[in-house]
Design a protein around this motif. Sequence first.
Motif, short mmCIF file in Angstrom:
data_model
loop_
_atom_site.label_atom_id
_atom_site.label_comp_id
_atom_site.label_asym_id
_atom_site.label_seq_id
_atom_site.Cartn_x
_atom_site.Cartn_y
_atom_site.Cartn_z
N GLU A 47 -38.37 -3.61 19.67
CA GLU A 47 -39.00 -4.90 19.40
C GLU A 47 -40.44 -4.73 18.93
O GLU A 47 -40.90 -5.45 18.05
CB GLU A 47 -38.94 -5.79 20.63
CG GLU A 47 -37.54 -6.29 20.92
CD GLU A 47 -37.47 -7.12 22.17
OE1 GLU A 47 -38.32 -6.95 23.07
OE2 GLU A 47 -36.55 -7.95 22.27
N LEU A 48 -41.16 -3.77 19.51
CA LEU A 48 -42.55 -3.56 19.10
C LEU A 48 -42.64 -3.00 17.68
O LEU A 48 -43.51 -3.40 16.91
CB LEU A 48 -43.26 -2.66 20.10
CG LEU A 48 -43.42 -3.26 21.50
CD1 LEU A 48 -44.10 -2.26 22.43
CD2 LEU A 48 -44.20 -4.56 21.45
N LEU B 215 -42.59 -15.11 9.11
CA LEU B 215 -42.55 -13.75 9.62
C LEU B 215 -43.49 -13.57 10.81
O LEU B 215 -43.18 -12.86 11.76
CB LEU B 215 -42.88 -12.75 8.50
CG LEU B 215 -41.84 -12.64 7.40
CD1 LEU B 215 -42.34 -11.75 6.27
CD2 LEU B 215 -40.53 -12.10 7.95
N PHE B 216 -44.65 -14.23 10.77
CA PHE B 216 -45.58 -14.17 11.91
C PHE B 216 -44.96 -14.83 13.15
O PHE B 216 -45.12 -14.34 14.27
CB PHE B 216 -46.91 -14.85 11.59
CG PHE B 216 -47.75 -14.08 10.61
CD1 PHE B 216 -47.76 -12.69 10.60
CD2 PHE B 216 -48.55 -14.75 9.71
CE1 PHE B 216 -48.55 -11.99 9.72
CE2 PHE B 216 -49.35 -14.05 8.83
CZ PHE B 216 -49.34 -12.66 8.82
N VAL B 217 -44.24 -15.92 12.96
CA VAL B 217 -43.59 -16.59 14.09
C VAL B 217 -42.49 -15.69 14.66
O VAL B 217 -42.36 -15.56 15.89
CB VAL B 217 -43.01 -17.95 13.64
CG1 VAL B 217 -42.10 -18.54 14.71
CG2 VAL B 217 -44.14 -18.91 13.32
N LEU B 218 -41.73 -15.04 13.79
CA LEU B 218 -40.70 -14.11 14.28
C LEU B 218 -41.33 -12.93 15.03
O LEU B 218 -40.79 -12.50 16.06
CB LEU B 218 -39.86 -13.61 13.11
CG LEU B 218 -38.93 -14.63 12.46
CD1 LEU B 218 -38.25 -14.02 11.24
CD2 LEU B 218 -37.91 -15.13 13.45
N ALA B 219 -42.46 -12.44 14.56
CA ALA B 219 -43.15 -11.36 15.25
C ALA B 219 -43.63 -11.82 16.63
O ALA B 219 -43.52 -11.08 17.61
CB ALA B 219 -44.33 -10.86 14.42
N ALA B 220 -44.13 -13.05 16.71
CA ALA B 220 -44.57 -13.57 18.00
C ALA B 220 -43.38 -13.72 18.96
O ALA B 220 -43.52 -13.44 20.17
CB ALA B 220 -45.25 -14.93 17.80
N LEU B 221 -42.23 -14.11 18.44
CA LEU B 221 -41.04 -14.21 19.29
C LEU B 221 -40.60 -12.85 19.81
O LEU B 221 -40.18 -12.72 20.96
CB LEU B 221 -39.89 -14.87 18.53
CG LEU B 221 -40.05 -16.37 18.24
CD1 LEU B 221 -38.92 -16.86 17.36
CD2 LEU B 221 -40.09 -17.15 19.54
N LEU B 222 -40.71 -11.82 18.97
CA LEU B 222 -40.37 -10.47 19.43
C LEU B 222 -41.32 -9.99 20.52
O LEU B 222 -40.91 -9.36 21.49
CB LEU B 222 -40.38 -9.50 18.25
CG LEU B 222 -39.16 -9.51 17.35
CD1 LEU B 222 -39.32 -8.51 16.22
CD2 LEU B 222 -37.90 -9.22 18.12
N VAL B 223 -42.61 -10.29 20.36
CA VAL B 223 -43.59 -9.89 21.40
C VAL B 223 -43.28 -10.64 22.69
O VAL B 223 -43.31 -10.05 23.78
CB VAL B 223 -45.03 -10.16 20.92
CG1 VAL B 223 -46.02 -10.03 22.06
CG2 VAL B 223 -45.39 -9.20 19.80
N PHE B 224 -42.99 -11.93 22.59
CA PHE B 224 -42.66 -12.72 23.76
C PHE B 224 -41.43 -12.15 24.48
O PHE B 224 -41.41 -12.02 25.70
CB PHE B 224 -42.42 -14.18 23.36
CG PHE B 224 -41.94 -15.03 24.49
CD1 PHE B 224 -42.81 -15.45 25.48
CD2 PHE B 224 -40.61 -15.41 24.58
CE1 PHE B 224 -42.36 -16.22 26.54
CE2 PHE B 224 -40.15 -16.18 25.62
CZ PHE B 224 -41.04 -16.59 26.61
#
Length: 87
Positions: free
Chosen positions: A34-35, A62-71
């Motif tokens: 995920e990271l 893409l930024f929103v998807l990256a934030a979801l992966l971090v979450f």
Amino acid sequence: MTPRKTGTDQQPQQPDPEHGKSPTRMGFFMVPVELVGTVLLIGMGVRFITVSGQSDIIGYVLFVLAALLVFDAVRRLRRLSTGRDRY
């Protein structure tokens, strides 16, 4: 004459306790994936925003998807550290 036994002396195998579990439950091993995915999504998002011919909305998605992966990575680490999940 008595008939010969052709069976084996082995006991039946115990069922696998991991059988039937969802493949999405990968525990800790999913956190680095995920990271890495987050880094790739952020890089692609920056690329879409900085190039003038590309649509900015794709970069923001893409930024929103990256934030979801971090979450999800933080959630997964928290569940592992409290013992709710196994890895």
